[in-house]
Write a protein that holds these residues in place. Structure first.
Motif, PDB file in Angstrom:
ATOM      1  N   SER A 149     -56.358   7.901   1.019  1.00  0.00           N
ATOM      2  CA  SER A 149     -55.849   8.997   0.198  1.00  0.00           C
ATOM      3  C   SER A 149     -54.574   9.582   0.800  1.00  0.00           C
ATOM      4  O   SER A 149     -53.626   9.908   0.084  1.00  0.00           O
TER       5      SER A 149
ATOM      6  N   ASP B 101     -51.760   7.234   0.137  1.00  0.00           N
ATOM      7  CA  ASP B 101     -51.378   7.284  -1.268  1.00  0.00           C
ATOM      8  C   ASP B 101     -50.589   8.559  -1.570  1.00  0.00           C
ATOM      9  O   ASP B 101     -49.633   8.544  -2.345  1.00  0.00           O
ATOM     10  N   LYS B 102     -51.037   9.666  -0.962  1.00  0.00           N
ATOM     11  CA  LYS B 102     -50.371  10.943  -1.210  1.00  0.00           C
ATOM     12  C   LYS B 102     -48.938  10.904  -0.703  1.00  0.00           C
ATOM     13  O   LYS B 102     -48.005  11.368  -1.376  1.00  0.00           O
TER      14      LYS B 102
ATOM     15  N   GLU C  26     -46.936   8.816  -3.022  1.00  0.00           N
ATOM     16  CA  GLU C  26     -46.671   9.533  -4.256  1.00  0.00           C
ATOM     17  C   GLU C  26     -45.572  10.582  -4.056  1.00  0.00           C
ATOM     18  O   GLU C  26     -44.664  10.730  -4.879  1.00  0.00           O
ATOM     19  N   ASP C  27     -45.636  11.335  -2.942  1.00  0.00           N
ATOM     20  CA  ASP C  27     -44.612  12.340  -2.648  1.00  0.00           C
ATOM     21  C   ASP C  27     -43.236  11.705  -2.507  1.00  0.00           C
ATOM     22  O   ASP C  27     -42.231  12.245  -2.977  1.00  0.00           O
TER      23      ASP C  27
ATOM     24  N   ARG D 204     -40.875  17.525  -1.707  1.00  0.00           N
ATOM     25  CA  ARG D 204     -41.689  16.298  -1.659  1.00  0.00           C
ATOM     26  C   ARG D 204     -41.288  15.398  -0.489  1.00  0.00           C
ATOM     27  O   ARG D 204     -42.132  14.763   0.141  1.00  0.00           O
TER      28      ARG D 204
END
Length: 723
Positions: free
Chosen positions: A37, A40-41, A44-45, A64
């Motif tokens: 996770s 992935d985070k 994504e950021d 971000r």
């Protein structure tokens, strides 16, 4: 065994364990899920940060990128900061990266260093390297800036064209435009600035700079309206404001001034704020709005400490103050301008101007000291060259003023005429001084004719104003009330509306109107004064005139309101406040004819004034007379007689014996009281007492009053014999 136990302890602290101490399948799964996770985070950021960078959402991109972290996050953050022109911060992000081997890193860092003026370091990063298309564009931008810094504009423009910077992103276009501008290709630069200014996706700093470079009011207005709040928008707004308030269209001035003030008040530290506000002050000077100019320069000095060290700002304020007639303040500002001047020509000019102001203020010796200082300490400067002749002529003028002060008017005229012959720039002032000499010689008609010519035709506005004011005073002293009123009013409202003497001139206009029985005019002028100069010390004095005019028109209720305000005004001199109180009491007394209860109120007011006055002064004696008169109106005649006699007649005679009897006003009160007592005693058939009062008037009043007293004594004697 020990090693195995140690591993179990470590595992137990990291994952969930079962009842028997062994790691559970659920715990291991949760750990793996958490790691996945997090990755992935971050991914994504990073994706969002890159898309935000592409779409110009700078705050989102930076946020971000910071969350994503790592070299990739820092690379995105550096890109955003570069587009915003935040070079120091961009360099910090790049320097924090671990992997510095790629072309992108080298080109970005070179561009940042070149933008910070560190060309040698940038060139070292780019030396002997070839880059791909995307990195090559950044490398070309860096090389253009290096060439510009080295003063080789032609090479910078060549690199920009070859690399196609003029077809790249907005930052690349701005770099190319600067190279084109410096190399003389203004048309090419303007084309690129227009493209960037109209590009809604361009970074705000680039759009703002492009619009500012174009100096096109319509483009700047559109860009200012489109940009988000922030430094870039403020910079565009300041440039737009400057274009508006320096426009040849006077209708745009107020909009420009308001815009500049709005931006400066919200962020005085914005780049260009001080220069814009100083330019606004200069614009007020150009419009001859001296008071606004002086205040704008003062605000500039107070808001930005460095402005106080700017000789042009200090000189600008000095000039405005000089035009306002605030000569002592102007002299101080010129002294400040000289102290902070960065070259001797500017310093010498400021000292010379200070001397001129001192001369205008009647401080001839101090002015000459300034002129000699220029000649001795700044030889060879334009000011010194000018002053060689000026000092000689100033000495002649100073001698002329001395002769004038000694009443040697013919000799003074000769001195002033010589100055006028040798220095045409001083002729208007010398003509004015010659006019004063003619007046001193009692050649009034010639003096008035010359003053009228100066007031209407003199090319020097200050001399025109001085001559007009002199004429106004002359007409007033000649009791030519109508012309005096018009001249005073014109001087105040048309010639020097921001001058220090304007409110007082308007006050004299109101007084002239009143003296000419133009009571409506006096009220109107006093009202205009109060509105135009609400903080002036002349305001309460004008209210006093207004109150008197209302009294003359029997508008008693209005008069009382105005006079109460004048009496309570802290800016009014003490004698004016006392007069306002006296006039208010007179208004209340006058209302007693219709409402006898008002007499009691008037009596209290007069009694208070009598108790606060000094023995023997006109105000106290007037209050005593009016107390007696009020007592008389209320039927308390015996008390009135006591007041007329003790507080007026005896008081004046006692003051006369002491040599402090005052002037004609006090004498007139003495005569009126004596005659009133004579009337009352004659009415009571107490002829001896009546004759005694008339004898006092005859023996001590003199003039027409003494003759009238003698006449009445003869008549009183005849009546007494017939009885």
């Amino acid at each position: 065994m020990t090693g195995m136990l140690f591993c179990c302890v470590i595992l137990a602290s990291a994952v969930a364990s079962g009842a028997d101490g062994a790691p559970s399948a659920a715990g291991l799964a949760a750990g793996r899920q958490s790691a996945v996770s997090a990755a992935d985070k971050a991914s994504e950021d990073l994706r969002v940060a890159r898309e935000a960078l592409r779409d110009g959402l700078w705050d989102v991109a930076l946020g971000r990128a910071a969350k994503a972290g790592g070299d990739e996050g820092r690379a995105v953050a550096a890109e955003v900061l570069m587009k915003q022109g935040r070079w120091e911060e961009a360099l910090a992000e790049l320097d924090a990266m671990r992997d510095r081997s790629g072309d992108a890193f080298a080109c970005n860092r070179a561009l940042v260093l070149a933008s910070l003026g560190r060309g040698a370091e940038a060139e070292a990063l780019l030396a002997d390297r070839e880059f791909g298309a995307q990195a090559g564009m950044k490398a070309a931008q860096a090389r253009v800036q290096i060439a510009i810094a080295a003063g080789d504009a032609a090479r910078a423009a060549s690199i920009a064209r070859t690399a196609g910077l003029d077809t790249g992103d907005p930052i690349a276009k701005m770099t190319a435009a600067e190279a084109y501008r410096l190399s003389g290709n203004r048309e090419g630069a303007v084309k690129l600035w227009r493209e960037v200014a109209s590009d809604g996706n361009a970074p705000p700093p680039a759009r703002s700079t492009a619009a500012c470079n174009l100096e096109d009011r319509e483009v700047l207005s559109a860009v200012y309206a489109a940009l988000p709040d922030g430094p870039a928008r403020n910079i565009a707004g300041l440039r737009l404001a400057r274009i508006l308030f320096t426009s040849s269209d006077p209708g745009l001035f107020d909009d420009g001034a308001a815009l500049a003030r709005r931006i400066v008040s919200s962020d005085p530290g914005e780049r260009g704020a001080m220069e814009t506000f100083a330019a606004l002050a200069d614009a007020y000077l150009d419009r001859k709005a001296w008071l606004l100019a002086a205040e704008a320069f003062r605000e500039t000095i107070e808001a930005w400490p460095e402005a106080a060290r700017d000789s042009s700002v200090r000189e600008g304020r000095a000039w405005a103050l000089r035009k306002l007639g605030r000569l002592a303040e102007a002299a101080e500002e010129y002294a400040g301008a000289a102290a902070c001047a960065t070259n001797k020509d500017v310093a010498a000019t400021a000292i010379m101007e200070r001397g001129d102001v001192l001369a205008e203020d009647g401080k001839g010796d101090e002015a000459m000291a300034m002129y000699r200082k220029v000649l001795e300490e700044y030889p060879g400067t334009p000011a010194a060259d000018k002053l060689k002749v000026v000092v000689e002529l100033r000495e002649i003028e100073t001698r002329g003023r001395e002769l004038y002060g000694e009443f040697k008017f013919d000799e003074a005229r000769e001195a002033f005429a010589e100055v006028a012959r040798r220095d045409q720039s001083r002729k208007p002032k010398m003509d004015y001084l010659e006019m004063l000499c003619l007046y001193g010689l009692c050649r009034d008609d010639e003096a008035v004719a010359k003053a009228e010519d100066l007031a209407t035709s003199c090319p020097d506005a200050a001399v025109r104003a001085e001559a007009s004011l002199w004429l106004a005073k002359f007409r007033y002293n000649s009791r030519d009330w109508s012309r005096a009123r018009d001249l005073f009013a014109s001087y105040a409202t048309n010639m020097v509306p921001d001058g220090a003497n304007a409110p007082e001139a308007m006050l004299w206009a109101a007084r002239a109107a009143f003296s000419g029985n133009d009571f409506d005019g006096a009220i109107s002028i006093a009202t205009r004064l109060a509105v135009r100069w609400p903080e002036s010390r002349a305001r309460p004095l004008a209210m006093l005139v207004q109150g008197e005019a209302l009294l003359e028109m029997s508008r008693l209720d209005e008069a009382i309101v105005v006079l109460e305000k004048a009496a309570a005004d802290a800016n009014a001199p003490e004698d004016a406040r006392l007069r306002a109180k006296m006039l208010r009491a007179d208004a209340v007394f006058a209302m007693g004819a219709d409402n006898p209860a008002r007499y009691a109120e008037a009596l209290d007011a007069y009694t208070e004034l009598y108790s606060t006055g000094a023995p023997g002064d006109a105000g106290r004696m007037a209050a005593a007379f009016k107390i007696a008169r009020t007592l008389e109106r209320t039927g308390r005649m015996d008390e009135a007689i006591d007041r007329y006699y003790g507080d007026v007649v005896c008081a004046w005679l006692d003051a006369r014996r002491k040599g402090t009897q005052g002037g004609e006003e006090e004498k007139a009160l003495f005569v009126r009281a004596a005659f009133r007592l004579a009337d009352e005693y004659e009415k009571r058939s107490e002829i001896a007492q009546a004759r005694s009062m008339l004898k006092l008037a005859r023996d001590y009043a003199g003039g027409a009053a003494a003759k009238e007293a003698e006449r009445r004594m003869e008549m009183t004697g005849m009546k007494g014999m017939s009885r």
